[in-house]
Write a protein that holds these residues in place. Structure first.
Motif, PDB file in Angstrom:
ATOM      1  N   VAL A  34      -9.758   3.728   2.778  1.00 32.60           N
ATOM      2  CA  VAL A  34      -8.346   3.592   2.427  1.00 32.60           C
ATOM      3  C   VAL A  34      -8.224   2.574   1.299  1.00 32.60           C
ATOM      4  O   VAL A  34      -8.722   1.453   1.423  1.00 32.60           O
ATOM      5  CB  VAL A  34      -7.500   3.161   3.638  1.00 32.60           C
ATOM      6  N   SER A  82       3.476  -1.598   3.425  1.00 30.35           N
ATOM      7  CA  SER A  82       2.811  -0.293   3.375  1.00 30.35           C
ATOM      8  C   SER A  82       1.541  -0.287   4.207  1.00 30.35           C
ATOM      9  O   SER A  82       1.210   0.710   4.853  1.00 30.35           O
ATOM     10  CB  SER A  82       2.481   0.084   1.922  1.00 30.35           C
ATOM     11  N   VAL A 127       0.614   2.237   7.242  1.00 31.08           N
ATOM     12  CA  VAL A 127      -0.602   3.050   7.211  1.00 31.08           C
ATOM     13  C   VAL A 127      -1.474   2.772   8.433  1.00 31.08           C
ATOM     14  O   VAL A 127      -2.000   3.697   9.063  1.00 31.08           O
ATOM     15  CB  VAL A 127      -1.380   2.801   5.905  1.00 31.08           C
ATOM     16  N   TYR A 143      -2.560   4.518  -1.022  1.00 27.39           N
ATOM     17  CA  TYR A 143      -1.137   4.150  -0.896  1.00 27.39           C
ATOM     18  C   TYR A 143      -0.919   2.908  -1.755  1.00 27.39           C
ATOM     19  O   TYR A 143      -1.881   2.227  -2.090  1.00 27.39           O
ATOM     20  CB  TYR A 143      -0.790   3.878   0.576  1.00 27.39           C
ATOM     21  N   VAL A 182       1.803   8.079   0.692  1.00 26.20           N
ATOM     22  CA  VAL A 182       0.406   8.053   1.101  1.00 26.20           C
ATOM     23  C   VAL A 182      -0.170   9.414   0.750  1.00 26.20           C
ATOM     24  O   VAL A 182       0.477  10.445   0.986  1.00 26.20           O
ATOM     25  CB  VAL A 182       0.259   7.812   2.616  1.00 26.20           C
TER      26      VAL A 182
END
Length: 254
Positions: free
Chosen positions: A34, A54, A58, A92, A214
């Protein structure tokens, strides 16, 4: 003996495939890389841990999906390159544009996006009310960011940096005339750069593109994409999203 060692190595994987029924389902369990950028209050490092609005959203969705992951912060251009070139990468907060539409699996929107032009308050020579007024000015942007893309499309001059904080430093030093930021992000940038926000003046709003999303790389298995979409839908339909937004002063999604 070598054959036995090979069997020992591959039997667990084969068992997972058989239990799941397909190879793609087994691959869906692969950990996700990620990636994001330093973009407070949406994502930033605090006490060695990636945090921010964020990031919390996530993490909550990945927890619901039951997917293993590791979050890393990079300069935006590198994060974007990883998400377009590698499998099993989640990125993201990325802005969804027509140019990017076919480059990712778009998972979910996580925050609205409202950005403005900022200048030094002392620069009374800079007066901007329309996009045409921006033509003579150098405008700071992150390399690979949607702002760079938008400025080029509008025929405006983009002065590129690896990070927003560098753009702010250029603005204060007079090396650029304007920079683009959200109201929340500019306050955090001033703190990080040890710059008084009183030196800055907010100008016109830039044309809207989309919210912050995302997205998953195209090489991410379909089963993983589906699990992520379901998890974000569940999160959006719960109170958890609103609680995270309230914590960071983010306008909740409608």
């Amino acid at each position: 003996m070598v054959f036995i060692n090979i069997l020992d190595k591959w039997l667990p994987w084969l068992a997972a495939v058989i239990a799941c029924g397909t190879v793609s389902c087994a691959l869906a369990a692969a950990p996700l890389t990620v990636v994001t950028e330093e973009f407070a209050p949406y994502s930033y490092v605090e006490r060695g841990e990636v945090s921010g609005y964020s990031t919390e959203v996530v993490r909550a969705a990945l927890g619901r999906a039951g997917i293993d992951y590791e979050i890393q912060i990079y300069p935006w251009a590198r994060a974007l390159q990883m998400a377009t070139a590698r499998p099993n990468v989640l990125i993201y907060s990325i802005v969804r544009t027509p140019q990017r539409e076919n480059q990712f699996h778009w998972i979910a929107t996580i925050a609205p996006r409202n950005v403005y032009l900022y200048k030094l308050a002392a620069r009374q020579d800079i007066q901007t009310h329309t996009l045409a007024d921006l033509k003579p000015y150098r405008i700071a942007a992150n390399r690979g960011d949607v702002v760079e893309e938008q400025l080029h499309q509008l025929g405006l001059t983009a002065d590129l940096s690896a990070k927003d904080v560098f753009s702010l430093q250029k603005l204060v030093a007079g090396r650029v005339d304007l920079m683009v930021a959200t109201e929340l992000s500019i306050n955090n940038l001033c703190l990080r750069a040890n710059v008084s926000c009183a030196l800055l003046e907010r100008g016109m709003q830039m044309p809207e593109i989309s919210g912050y999303y995302v997205a998953a790389s195209l090489g991410t298995p379909a089963a993983t994409v589906q699990r992520l979409r379901q998890a974000f839908t569940q999160l959006h339909n719960s109170d958890a999203m609103r609680h995270i937004a309230d914590k960071y002063g983010i306008q909740p999604l409608k």
